[in-house]
Design an enzyme around this catalytic site. Structure first.
Site, PDB file in Angstrom:
ATOM      1  CG  MET A 263      -2.508  -7.295   9.637  1.00  0.00           C
ATOM      2  SD  MET A 263      -0.852  -6.856   9.174  1.00  0.00           S
ATOM      3  CE  MET A 263      -1.016  -6.528   7.455  1.00  0.00           C
TER       4      MET A 263
ATOM      5  CE1 TYR B 244      10.148 -38.558 -11.709  1.00  0.00           C
ATOM      6  CE2 TYR B 244      12.203 -38.955 -12.875  1.00  0.00           C
ATOM      7  CZ  TYR B 244      11.250 -39.362 -11.960  1.00  0.00           C
ATOM      8  OH  TYR B 244      11.394 -40.536 -11.288  1.00  0.00           O
TER       9      TYR B 244
ATOM     10  N   GLY C 135      11.500 -39.921  -2.351  1.00  0.00           N
ATOM     11  CA  GLY C 135      10.220 -40.151  -1.683  1.00  0.00           C
ATOM     12  C   GLY C 135      10.162 -39.226  -0.485  1.00  0.00           C
ATOM     13  CB  THR C 136       9.805 -35.582  -0.315  1.00  0.00           C
ATOM     14  OG1 THR C 136       8.730 -35.546  -1.262  1.00  0.00           O
ATOM     15  CG2 THR C 136      11.108 -35.248  -1.012  1.00  0.00           C
TER      16      THR C 136
ATOM     17  CD  GLU D  61      10.663 -44.498   0.288  1.00  0.00           C
ATOM     18  OE1 GLU D  61       9.645 -43.804   0.423  1.00  0.00           O
ATOM     19  OE2 GLU D  61      10.640 -45.651  -0.181  1.00  0.00           O
TER      20      GLU D  61
ATOM     21  NE  ARG E 287      -6.070  -4.603  -2.797  1.00  0.00           N
ATOM     22  CZ  ARG E 287      -6.577  -4.725  -1.577  1.00  0.00           C
ATOM     23  NH1 ARG E 287      -5.809  -4.606  -0.531  1.00  0.00           N
ATOM     24  NH2 ARG E 287      -7.853  -4.977  -1.398  1.00  0.00           N
TER      25      ARG E 287
ATOM     26  CE  LYS F 102      -3.642  -0.074   2.460  1.00  0.00           C
ATOM     27  NZ  LYS F 102      -4.920   0.103   3.106  1.00  0.00           N
TER      28      LYS F 102
ATOM     29  NE  ARG G  48      -6.721   3.771   4.934  1.00  0.00           N
ATOM     30  CZ  ARG G  48      -8.003   3.602   4.590  1.00  0.00           C
ATOM     31  NH1 ARG G  48      -8.465   2.409   4.347  1.00  0.00           N
ATOM     32  NH2 ARG G  48      -8.792   4.640   4.480  1.00  0.00           N
TER      33      ARG G  48
ATOM     34  CG  HIS H 195      -5.143 -44.423   2.679  1.00  0.00           C
ATOM     35  ND1 HIS H 195      -6.502 -44.366   2.452  1.00  0.00           N
ATOM     36  CD2 HIS H 195      -4.635 -45.315   1.799  1.00  0.00           C
ATOM     37  CE1 HIS H 195      -6.802 -45.219   1.474  1.00  0.00           C
ATOM     38  NE2 HIS H 195      -5.695 -45.804   1.065  1.00  0.00           N
TER      39      HIS H 195
ATOM     40  N   GLY I 239      -8.058  -7.383   4.861  1.00  0.00           N
ATOM     41  CA  GLY I 239      -8.890  -7.552   6.044  1.00  0.00           C
ATOM     42  C   GLY I 239      -8.232  -8.288   7.197  1.00  0.00           C
TER      43      GLY I 239
ATOM     44  CB  CYS J  44       7.572 -39.930  -6.683  1.00  0.00           C
ATOM     45  SG  CYS J  44       8.373 -41.061  -5.543  1.00  0.00           S
TER      46      CYS J  44
ATOM     47  CB  SER K  77      12.056 -41.659  -7.543  1.00  0.00           C
ATOM     48  OG  SER K  77      10.914 -40.849  -7.387  1.00  0.00           O
TER      49      SER K  77
ATOM     50  NE  ARG L 118       6.113 -47.803  -3.647  1.00  0.00           N
ATOM     51  CZ  ARG L 118       5.576 -46.883  -2.844  1.00  0.00           C
ATOM     52  NH1 ARG L 118       6.314 -45.884  -2.387  1.00  0.00           N
ATOM     53  NH2 ARG L 118       4.313 -46.962  -2.512  1.00  0.00           N
TER      54      ARG L 118
HETATM   55  C1  PEP Z   1       7.251 -41.165  -0.312  1.00  0.00           C
HETATM   56  O1  PEP Z   1       7.572 -41.728   0.731  1.00  0.00           O
HETATM   57  O2  PEP Z   1       7.470 -39.971  -0.539  1.00  0.00           O
HETATM   58  C2  PEP Z   1       6.553 -41.925  -1.356  1.00  0.00           C
HETATM   59  C3  PEP Z   1       6.280 -41.348  -2.522  1.00  0.00           C
HETATM   60  O3  PEP Z   1       6.132 -43.180  -1.041  1.00  0.00           O
HETATM   61  P1  PEP Z   1       4.808 -43.475  -0.172  1.00  0.00           P
HETATM   62  O4  PEP Z   1       4.074 -42.182  -0.009  1.00  0.00           O
HETATM   63  O5  PEP Z   1       4.057 -44.486  -0.930  1.00  0.00           O
HETATM   64  O6  PEP Z   1       5.400 -43.988   1.095  1.00  0.00           O
HETATM   65 MG    MG Z   2       7.541 -43.891   0.855  1.00  0.00          MG
END
Ligand code: PEP
Ligand code: MG
Length: 881
Positions: free
Chosen positions: A104, A855, A770-771, A749, A340, A23, A93, A458, A102, A835, A768, A620
């Site tokens: 603050m 990727y 597996g975060t 992972e 804005r 602002k 303000r 899940h 809205g 993934c 890959s 997998r």
């Molecule tokens: C993960 O662990 O990030 C993964 C993709 O595997 P899952 O969620 O099936 O454990």
């Molecule tokens: Mg996993």
């Protein structure tokens, strides 16, 4: 010179957003452009940060600087604070770097006291003016008490109601000058009684207390929630703008309004907005009077309209973006109070970006940066009818686990969801938590609501995959599954009652709210082509059914990055065979059970390969602990024992044997294949035979299977499983007389795998990340239960985000970076992807681009979001060079 904390509008400009807030920077920019802005000053965001560092105090030198600028402001405006003859009245303000509408606080009419009021009336005793003065004064007392002193506005409303009742009138409008004067007296008495002191009459005290209140409001609960939802860092702080008041409620030649340069709902190019004659800003918002469309101003005040339309045009040209402006007309003179970049719907965002390119105002690069990736969700999922939603009131809130809107009758079991759906009912499935067995019921439901579970639970993962709306982890629900009802905030909802849930906000409504279907316009394709031309990161999808895979391909997925095979095991007769395998006592018996599963699994993979038409697929191998496949309820155990032709006790012993204290750290992932190599053998056979078969049908697909071993922490365990895969695969390929290639890789992972990635890469042809598990194991808290304590972490500013939704770049990100480097050191051409659920989160996608992954893989409905986020990351990188 000491550090500068306060800036006159004439000292700033539009590029100083970080320091002056949005602002403040835009008020300065409009000043630079010579537009009619009441001239004031901005206390910087740095002063806010300092306020918190100094233990919620304004340092003496900052106070001094504020007063020095106040003096300059008095001079510029030819008015004085607290002066009887010519008083300066101001608004105070908030204004952060990113707009937080809205969230603050604001204080208007500051500078009024008994003397100032007396002086104003002495100069103009017109009864309407006198009413206006007292009305402004009582509004100020009310606002200041509420915002600065925490004395609720509603306690003043009670007094207003009493005065109206005594007088026998219904509306505020019906109160005259004397009534307003009376209200001022009563308000001050109320203040004194509650606060134990007189209402502050010194304008300088009023000002300093208000500045502090705005700083404090940065930390109020609603601002904190808004910031978390919009990923605005707490550390930014807010600026405070002090500006001379102009009065739209002075007379019939005055007014106030809000307007956009394009329609924020559709993006259509035309001035869009509303105004009210003889009113202050809050009257427009309060909705008591119906505002007129901005076009009518051309009749009411043609000169003012012309000037405003011209300014609006110039502002849009100047910012090359749709503007959202606030203005006030005081006695026939137009003032600009704010401009804005306007908030807009996803459809409008696309249309405006594309139109601005066609109008030659912005480049395609800029257009791609203009649309928030997360906004695309709204184009892909059903939404609530906007009007109906406005009238509805949420009765509770959970996690916004999978976007979209759902409305339907409540059911409590997956079986009921399926059965009711087959009878043509729309249902919302409400569960304590979902399990893989619920899959068909989840698919039949319009939406899913769970009491437990986080963003990678899940329910959340599966719902996102299916594109079904889901609100998870609403711990406030008191569930009574037996009675088929639940209670939330005093509302008892029974089976068959309507509820509505919003998977984009987490809101839960105890009523039916109609939904409107998603619609993708022609702009979408054109826009996404620009994005695709710019990104370097590939986008794959997480899918394990042909339906989901086809959906993802339609949304632009370039392959499957994660096909979780366990989801294939629950349908029909397969689960029986799996259970047979689990109770098997010898490798031979296990193999016999697996032989029954093999044709199903191979058929599934063939169907997937056909849908993908040559796009790659990473399969997998079996990952979850086996207890997920066996029943827990007594009656189901008895039934299964009968089917398996073993005694109930024997089956119970098997199930008890599967019990683990920490199943997520237990007998799962590649550990299953180490203990039961037959499983890996069967899965390899299914993948390789499916690829051979579909390659035969369609040689042009040239399928190269990718087999991924989960949960590896040690190169020798990977080698052990890989040897099973290669010996099985090589035999099959040779027997088929084929020269088909295939790759074996692993998920990273487990933190140990990231630390030893250089060794693991000796065996793995791809990684890959597996975060989901990597985050769980790096933080050491459960992906399913973290919701129980994360709120306390947000409240105490320990974490600002859910690390399961947004990648923790400092910790987990460091492991990923280290593993990417380690992998490349050993195997320069190693393919790297992600993934976990973070693969569809825009800031996490940007991180993946920046560290050079090949990727990201995400659920089908997030594919367009990831494509856009990847394009934006590439453009930002190019622009930074
Ligand atoms: C993960 O662990 O990030 C993964 C993709 O595997 P899952 O969620 O099936 O454990
Ligand atoms: Mg996993």
């Amino acid at each position: 010179m000491s550090h500068k904390y306060v800036y006159l509008f004439s000292e700033g400009n539009g590029s100083m957003r970080e320091l002056l807030g949005g602002k403040g920077a835009n008020l300065a920019e409009m000043t630079v452009l010579g537009m009619p802005v009441p001239q004031g000053f901005t206390v910087s965001t740095e002063a806010c940060t300092r306020y918190y560092e100094d233990g919620k105090k304004i340092a003496p030198e900052i106070e001094e600087e504020i007063y020095a600028n106040l003096a300059k402001m008095e001079e510029i405006n030819g008015k004085k604070f607290g002066d009887k003859e010519n008083p300066l009245l101001v608004s105070v303000r908030s204004g952060a770097r990113a707009s937080m509408p809205g969230m603050m606080d604001t204080i208007l009419n500051l500078g009024l006291n008994d003397d100032v009021v007396a002086g104003m009336i002495a100069k103009n005793s017109d009864i309407k003016f006198v009413r206006f003065v007292y009305d402004s004064y009582r509004r100020f007392i009310q606002m200041f008490s509420d915002v600065v002193m925490g004395l609720a506005k509603s306690t003043f409303e009670v007094i207003i109601d009493e005065v109206k009742e005594k007088k026998g009138v219904k509306n505020d409008i019906d109160l005259d000058a004397d009534d307003m004067k009376e209200l001022v007296k009563l308000f001050k008495a109320h203040y004194k009684k509650e606060m134990g002191e007189d209402f502050p009459s010194d304008p300088k005290t009023q000002l300093m207390e208000s500045v502090k209140a705005v700083f404090r409001s940065w930390d109020n609960p609603r601002a904190n929630v808004y910031r978390r939802m919009n990923e605005i860092p707490y550390s930014w702080g807010t600026a405070v703008n002090v500006q001379p008041m102009v009065f739209g409620n002075l007379n019939e030649n005055s007014g106030t309004g809000v307007a956009f340069t394009r329609d924020p709902a559709t993006g259509e190019r035309a001035l869009f907005g509303e105004y009210l004659i003889n009113a202050q800003g809050e009257d427009v918002v309060a909705g008591i009077r119906t505002p007129s469309h901005i076009s009518k101003l051309a009749e009411d005040m043609p000169e003012v309209y012309k000037q405003f339309a011209d300014i609006a045009n110039r502002l849009e040209e100047h910012y090359a973006d749709m503007q959202d402006m606030e203005f006030t007309i005081e006695n026939g003179k137009l003032y600009m109070l704010q401009t804005r970049n306007g908030k807009r719907t996803a459809a409008a965002a696309l249309k405006i970006a594309v139109d601005l390119v066609d109008e030659g105002k912005i480049s395609e690069d800029t257009a791609v940066l203009r649309v928030e990736p997360k906004q695309l969700d709204a184009l892909l999922h059903p939404q609530f009818d906007a009007k109906a939603l406005k009238a509805a009131k949420a009765i509770g809130k959970g996690l916004a686990a999978s976007p979209g809107a759902a409305c339907g009758k409540v059911v409590f079991t997956a079986e009921d969801a399926k059965a009711w759906h087959e009878n043509g009912e729309k249902v919302v499935l409400v569960r304590l938590e979902t399990s893989p067995e619920d899959i068909e019921g989840m698919a039949a439901a319009e939406g899913i609501l769970t009491v437990r579970g986080g963003m990678t639970s899940h329910a959340a993962v599966v719902a996102r995959g299916m594109g079904t709306c889901c609100v998870s982890g609403c711990g406030d629900i008191k569930m009574n599954e037996e009675a088929k009802e639940f209670e939330l905030a005093g509302h008892v909802i029974k089976e068959g009652d309507y509820i509505s849930i919003d998977g984009s906000t987490g809101n839960i409504y105890g009523e039916a709210i109609p939904t409107v279907a998603a619609s993708i316009s022609g702009d979408f394709d054109r826009f996404m082509k620009w994005a695709d031309a710019r990104r370097t990161l590939k986008v794959r999808t997480n899918a394990d059914t042909p339906r989901d895979a086809a959906q993802a391909v339609a949304f632009g997925a370039e392959g499957i990055g994660l096909c979780r095979t366990e989801h294939m095991f629950f349908e029909g007769d397969r689960i029986k065979a799996i259970r047979e395998m689990i109770v098997a006592k010898t490798p031979e018996a296990r193999k016999a059970a697996l032989d029954k599963i093999l044709p199903y699994q191979q058929g599934d993979f063939e169907a997937m390969y056909r849908v993908l038409e040559g796009r790659p697929m990473t399969v997998r191998f079996l990952d979850p602990p086996l207890h997920e496949f066996v029943p827990q309820k007594e009656e189901d155990i008895v039934e299964l024992a009968g089917e398996l032709k073993i005694s109930v006790d024997e089956l119970k012993a098997v199930i008890a044997g599967l019990h683990e204290f920490n199943p997520m750290m237990g007998h799962r992932g590649c550990r299953l294949a180490v203990t039961y190599p037959e499983i890996a053998e069967m899965q390899t056979t299914a993948v390789i035979n499916a690829a051979l078969a579909v390659n035969k049908e369609h040689p042009e697909y040239n399928i190269v299977p990718e087999i991924m071993i989960p949960l590896v922490g040690e190169v020798k365990e990977l080698k052990f499983v890989k040897d099973i895969v290669t010996s099985t695969a090589d035999k099959l390929i040779a027997a088929a007389g084929s020269d088909m290639k295939y790759h074996v890789g692993t998920m990273i992972e487990i933190p140990r795998a990231a630390l030893l990635a250089d060794e693991i890469a000796k065996e793995a042809e791809f990684f890959s990340f597996g975060t989901n598990d990597l985050t769980q194991m790096t933080f050491g808290f459960s992906r399913d239960d973290a919701g129980k304590f994360l709120d306390a972490y947000y409240e105490n500013k320990i974490y600002e985000n859910d690390p399961f939704a947004r990648l923790d770049q400092n910790g987990v990100g460091k492991l990923i970076k280290m593993a990417a480097e380690g992998g490349r050191k050993t195997r320069p051409d190693i393919k790297l992807g992600i993934c976990g659920e973070h693969g569809g989160d825009p800031t996490s996608v940007e991180f993946c681009h920046n560290i050079g992954l090949n990727y990201v893989s995400c659920s089908p409905f997030r594919v367009p979001i990831a494509r856009l986020a990847a394009a934006q990351a590439a453009i930002k990188e190019k622009n930074a060079k």
